[in-house]
Motif scaffolding. Sequence first.
Motif, PDB file in Angstrom:
ATOM      1  N   LYS A   6      -2.448   2.670  -8.354  1.00 35.59           N
ATOM      2  CA  LYS A   6      -2.009   2.997  -6.993  1.00 35.59           C
ATOM      3  C   LYS A   6      -3.195   3.504  -6.157  1.00 35.59           C
ATOM      4  O   LYS A   6      -3.117   4.501  -5.449  1.00 35.59           O
ATOM      5  N   LEU A   7      -4.306   2.763  -6.271  1.00 28.42           N
ATOM      6  CA  LEU A   7      -5.543   3.173  -5.621  1.00 28.42           C
ATOM      7  C   LEU A   7      -6.035   2.073  -4.683  1.00 28.42           C
ATOM      8  O   LEU A   7      -6.093   0.905  -5.059  1.00 28.42           O
ATOM      9  N   VAL A   8      -6.351   2.450  -3.455  1.00 23.22           N
ATOM     10  CA  VAL A   8      -6.898   1.531  -2.454  1.00 23.22           C
ATOM     11  C   VAL A   8      -8.195   2.129  -1.923  1.00 23.22           C
ATOM     12  O   VAL A   8      -8.282   3.348  -1.730  1.00 23.22           O
ATOM     13  N   LEU A  38       0.811  -1.217   0.000  1.00 22.40           N
ATOM     14  CA  LEU A  38       0.000   0.000   0.000  1.00 22.40           C
ATOM     15  C   LEU A  38       0.847   1.271   0.000  1.00 22.40           C
ATOM     16  O   LEU A  38       0.302   2.376  -0.082  1.00 22.40           O
ATOM     17  N   SER A  39       2.136   1.133   0.081  1.00 21.23           N
ATOM     18  CA  SER A  39       3.014   2.299   0.135  1.00 21.23           C
ATOM     19  C   SER A  39       2.857   3.158  -1.118  1.00 21.23           C
ATOM     20  O   SER A  39       2.895   2.656  -2.244  1.00 21.23           O
ATOM     21  N   GLY A  40       2.642   4.455  -0.907  1.00 22.64           N
ATOM     22  CA  GLY A  40       2.502   5.383  -2.019  1.00 22.64           C
ATOM     23  C   GLY A  40       1.124   5.405  -2.651  1.00 22.64           C
ATOM     24  O   GLY A  40       0.902   6.144  -3.621  1.00 22.64           O
ATOM     25  N   SER A  51       1.255   3.369   9.206  1.00 20.18           N
ATOM     26  CA  SER A  51       2.182   2.238   9.103  1.00 20.18           C
ATOM     27  C   SER A  51       2.275   1.688   7.681  1.00 20.18           C
ATOM     28  O   SER A  51       3.274   1.091   7.303  1.00 20.18           O
ATOM     29  N   SER A  52       1.200   1.886   6.884  1.00 17.79           N
ATOM     30  CA  SER A  52       1.187   1.394   5.499  1.00 17.79           C
ATOM     31  C   SER A  52       1.850   2.353   4.531  1.00 17.79           C
ATOM     32  O   SER A  52       2.030   2.023   3.356  1.00 17.79           O
TER      33      SER A  52
END
Length: 259
Positions: free
Chosen positions: A80-82, A12-14, A108-109
């Motif tokens: 890059k979408l969550v 999930l970084s970025g 933290s992610s």
Amino acid sequence: MFVPCAEPVPELSGCTLLMPAVSVGNVGQLAIDLIISTLNMSKVGYFYTDCLVPMVGNNPYATTAELSINAEVYSLPSRKLVVLQLRSIFIKYKSKPFCEKLLSWVKSSNCARVIVLSSSSYHCNDLQLCSSPFRFLLTPSMPKNVQNKIKSLNWKEMEKSQCIPGIEDSEFCVHIPGGGITKVLYKESSSREIPMMVLLKFISEGDNIPDALSLVEYLNEWLQIIKPSVNDSTLSALPWKIPSSWKLLFGSGLPLALF
């Protein structure tokens, strides 16, 4: 706590995290439904918490034969979408602990930013009633390039009003009536230096599907989740995919036997 559906744990970084606030008219949740359905996002896990009322139901997007629960996470790595979708209300006094746990996970992610889709009741002043029904809020840690982009779109920032109405020397603060956890998320993100944008619409309760559609189209001006067709200039709206579960938003209709 985030629990992945399978190994390896998704990176999930970025990423940009999109989520709703459980607010008046459920507009944020409906808007998130449209994004998940349109982009055909894959479920990568769920957010385990005792702060939401437990629930279970069929897959609202009818893409697979599986059950859905109250807080699920979807991903589209290519963009890059969550997305975190919330499907139930908060247990009394547990909305703030939920926000704290959620933002700890975001931190933290190493998510790049958080976008909260929300709504507010029409407790507006004359200026707000005569202008756009959309408002935004940005935490101080939001990158400068995003702040400049929002300014270039001429979006309106949520106005501040007296914390204690009628008291002349009262401090000014943000009021979001009917906004659920919106204000708590914004304040906690500001203090934790988490880049967050809140995008909301003033609405009245009823059939809020048009509000959800207009909210995602407003967001799309910035994020370009989907792009308008260049082949058909007559299109008045973007081709958002309506989830199959929306057929039951207002029940299954009156039985013909009544007539």
